[in-house]
Write a protein that holds these residues in place. Structure first.
Motif, PDB file in Angstrom:
ATOM      1  N   GLU A   1       1.009  12.450  -9.116  1.00  0.00           N
ATOM      2  CA  GLU A   1       0.429  13.459  -9.067  1.00  0.00           C
ATOM      3  C   GLU A   1       1.222  14.590  -9.022  1.00  0.00           C
ATOM      4  O   GLU A   1       0.678  15.646  -9.689  1.00  0.00           O
ATOM      5  N   ARG A   2       2.281  14.643  -8.404  1.00  0.00           N
ATOM      6  CA  ARG A   2       3.234  15.756  -8.324  1.00  0.00           C
ATOM      7  C   ARG A   2       3.841  16.053  -9.786  1.00  0.00           C
ATOM      8  O   ARG A   2       4.011  17.252 -10.243  1.00  0.00           O
TER       9      ARG A   2
ATOM     10  N   ARG B   1       0.973  23.021 -14.217  1.00  0.00           N
ATOM     11  CA  ARG B   1       0.833  24.038 -13.082  1.00  0.00           C
ATOM     12  C   ARG B   1       0.509  25.393 -13.690  1.00  0.00           C
ATOM     13  O   ARG B   1      -0.119  26.239 -12.962  1.00  0.00           O
ATOM     14  N   SER B   2       0.949  25.613 -14.899  1.00  0.00           N
ATOM     15  CA  SER B   2       0.795  27.111 -15.471  1.00  0.00           C
ATOM     16  C   SER B   2      -0.678  27.314 -16.199  1.00  0.00           C
ATOM     17  O   SER B   2      -0.893  28.300 -16.862  1.00  0.00           O
TER      18      SER B   2
ATOM     19  N   ALA C   1       1.588   9.538  -5.496  1.00  0.00           N
ATOM     20  CA  ALA C   1       1.934  10.776  -5.224  1.00  0.00           C
ATOM     21  C   ALA C   1       2.970  11.363  -6.138  1.00  0.00           C
ATOM     22  O   ALA C   1       2.863  12.500  -6.333  1.00  0.00           O
TER      23      ALA C   1
ATOM     24  N   LEU D   1       0.706  17.821 -11.584  1.00  0.00           N
ATOM     25  CA  LEU D   1       0.903  19.114 -11.091  1.00  0.00           C
ATOM     26  C   LEU D   1       2.030  20.115 -11.644  1.00  0.00           C
ATOM     27  O   LEU D   1       1.512  21.004 -12.035  1.00  0.00           O
ATOM     28  N   GLN D   2       2.990  19.522 -11.657  1.00  0.00           N
ATOM     29  CA  GLN D   2       4.099  20.443 -12.002  1.00  0.00           C
ATOM     30  C   GLN D   2       4.019  20.501 -13.763  1.00  0.00           C
ATOM     31  O   GLN D   2       4.138  21.868 -14.155  1.00  0.00           O
TER      32      GLN D   2
ATOM     33  N   ILE E   1       1.074   4.183  -2.698  1.00  0.00           N
ATOM     34  CA  ILE E   1       0.918   5.783  -2.120  1.00  0.00           C
ATOM     35  C   ILE E   1       2.087   6.553  -2.748  1.00  0.00           C
ATOM     36  O   ILE E   1       1.784   7.663  -3.343  1.00  0.00           O
ATOM     37  N   GLN E   2       3.254   5.922  -2.641  1.00  0.00           N
ATOM     38  CA  GLN E   2       4.305   6.768  -2.923  1.00  0.00           C
ATOM     39  C   GLN E   2       4.358   6.878  -4.706  1.00  0.00           C
ATOM     40  O   GLN E   2       4.545   7.909  -5.327  1.00  0.00           O
TER      41      GLN E   2
ATOM     42  N   ASP F   1      -3.702  27.715 -15.452  1.00  0.00           N
ATOM     43  CA  ASP F   1      -4.860  28.811 -14.898  1.00  0.00           C
ATOM     44  C   ASP F   1      -4.099  30.226 -15.379  1.00  0.00           C
ATOM     45  O   ASP F   1      -5.061  31.004 -16.105  1.00  0.00           O
ATOM     46  N   LEU F   2      -3.077  30.408 -14.993  1.00  0.00           N
ATOM     47  CA  LEU F   2      -2.576  31.773 -15.373  1.00  0.00           C
ATOM     48  C   LEU F   2      -2.395  31.886 -16.732  1.00  0.00           C
ATOM     49  O   LEU F   2      -2.656  33.090 -17.370  1.00  0.00           O
TER      50      LEU F   2
ATOM     51  N   GLU G   1       0.983  -1.017  -0.133  1.00  0.00           N
ATOM     52  CA  GLU G   1      -0.079   0.038   0.262  1.00  0.00           C
ATOM     53  C   GLU G   1       1.044   1.335  -0.158  1.00  0.00           C
ATOM     54  O   GLU G   1       0.588   2.187  -0.665  1.00  0.00           O
ATOM     55  N   MET G   2       2.009   1.119   0.681  1.00  0.00           N
ATOM     56  CA  MET G   2       2.819   2.393   1.056  1.00  0.00           C
ATOM     57  C   MET G   2       3.292   2.603  -0.632  1.00  0.00           C
ATOM     58  O   MET G   2       3.747   3.743  -1.008  1.00  0.00           O
TER      59      MET G   2
ATOM     60  N   GLU H   1       6.892  27.875 -20.374  1.00  0.00           N
ATOM     61  CA  GLU H   1       6.010  26.894 -19.545  1.00  0.00           C
ATOM     62  C   GLU H   1       5.488  25.924 -20.217  1.00  0.00           C
ATOM     63  O   GLU H   1       4.432  25.146 -19.875  1.00  0.00           O
TER      64      GLU H   1
END
Lengths: 190, 190
Positions: free
Chosen positions: A77-78, A85-86, A74, A81-82, A70-71, A88-89, A66-67, A131
């Motif tokens: 997801e990171r 990330r730009s 994560a 996101l990275q 999760i790693q 919306d702006l 499970e760990m 970007e």
């Protein structure tokens, strides 16, 4: 009398011996039972310990897996996101870029003003490019994944159907994501 | 001769009996040893199982705690990424904003051009504001956390020391983070 007494004594002695033997036997039987109980106790204690060991080994393996999940999630997801990330702006900046283009299209601008506007435009485009935001190409075939037809024109020999006639408003994408499609006029079969 | 033979046979019988007894005794001794070995084996098996149970319980508890830490850290990291996601694009956009301000400061602009530039400026400022980016105030006391002094002017009765005389280039912050400090001229005691 002494004879009788002696006989009695012998009898008693024998009886005592017999009793003692019985007691001894009983004792031995008890001991055997105790040994069996002891052994059974030991076995169940062992079984219990083994079951506990197995239970915690399974729990450990499950939580370990499970760990790792999760790693992994994560990290993904990171990265997402990275990567985006730009978004919306960048979307919020596009209207400013449209305004600059409209201003540049006005006739009778002095060279200084034109140069100034072009500098602003260039620095915005470069900032977006860094970007991962780029203009969507809109000079060939119409593709509904990248272009939105807001008007049509009749196709002819020089202008085949489903090609782009004109761009009303530029489209932009962030990596593989469309921030907004290009608004275009498309040639269509009559 | 027969007498001798008989005697010999008796002797042999006795010897055999003695040997058998010895063997029997030896066997019994072996059995006792085996029982002890068996018991020792059982004890060590139990101890082994108990040690294994404890080991996996500890491993389980450690990995469980580690997993919770990872989840907590991933969440915090996600929030940080979310909060400061626009940092790089915003920084890259600031020069365009500077250019617009410089263009607006030029004398002799027509009203249309001025209006156009102001529209572009406003839409950029609004886009940045939506993502948490704002101009740093620079109209009172000098604060080295927000302002960078690039020049000084002598303080006097009307202009106390350590107040800002002029802003050369605006500063911007993203939430609590400084994207760039304001470049200012500061009044200083002679």
């Amino acid at each position: 009398m002494t004879e009788d007494i002696k006989k009695e004594e012998v009898k008693e002695e024998k009886a005592t011996e017999t009793t003692e033997e019985v007691v001894e036997e009983a004792k031995e039987a008890t001991e055997t039972t105790e040994e069996v109980v002891e052994e059974t106790k030991e076995t169940s204690e062992l079984e219990e310990a083994q079951a506990r060991a197995e239970e915690f080994e399974n729990k450990y393996l499950r939580v370990h897996a499970e760990m790792q999940n999760i790693q992994r999630r994560a990290k993904e997801e990171r990265q997402q996101l990275q990567k985006y990330r730009s978004q919306d702006l960048a979307k919020a900046i596009l209207p400013a870029l449209d305004n600059i283009e409209r201003a540049l299209a006005v006739e009778g601008l002095t060279d200084d003003v034109k140069k100034g506007l072009e500098m602003i435009q260039e620095s915005l485009i470069n900032a977006l490019k860094e970007e991962g935001i780029e203009e969507i190409a809109a000079d060939g075939e119409f593709n509904h994944n990248f272009h939105m037809a807001i008007q049509t024109m009749p196709a002819d020999d020089e202008h085949p159907a489903d090609t782009i006639a004109q761009v009303f408003q530029k489209g932009y994408k962030l990596h593989d994501r469309i921030l907004r499609p290009a608004m275009v006029v498309v040639y269509k079969e009559n």
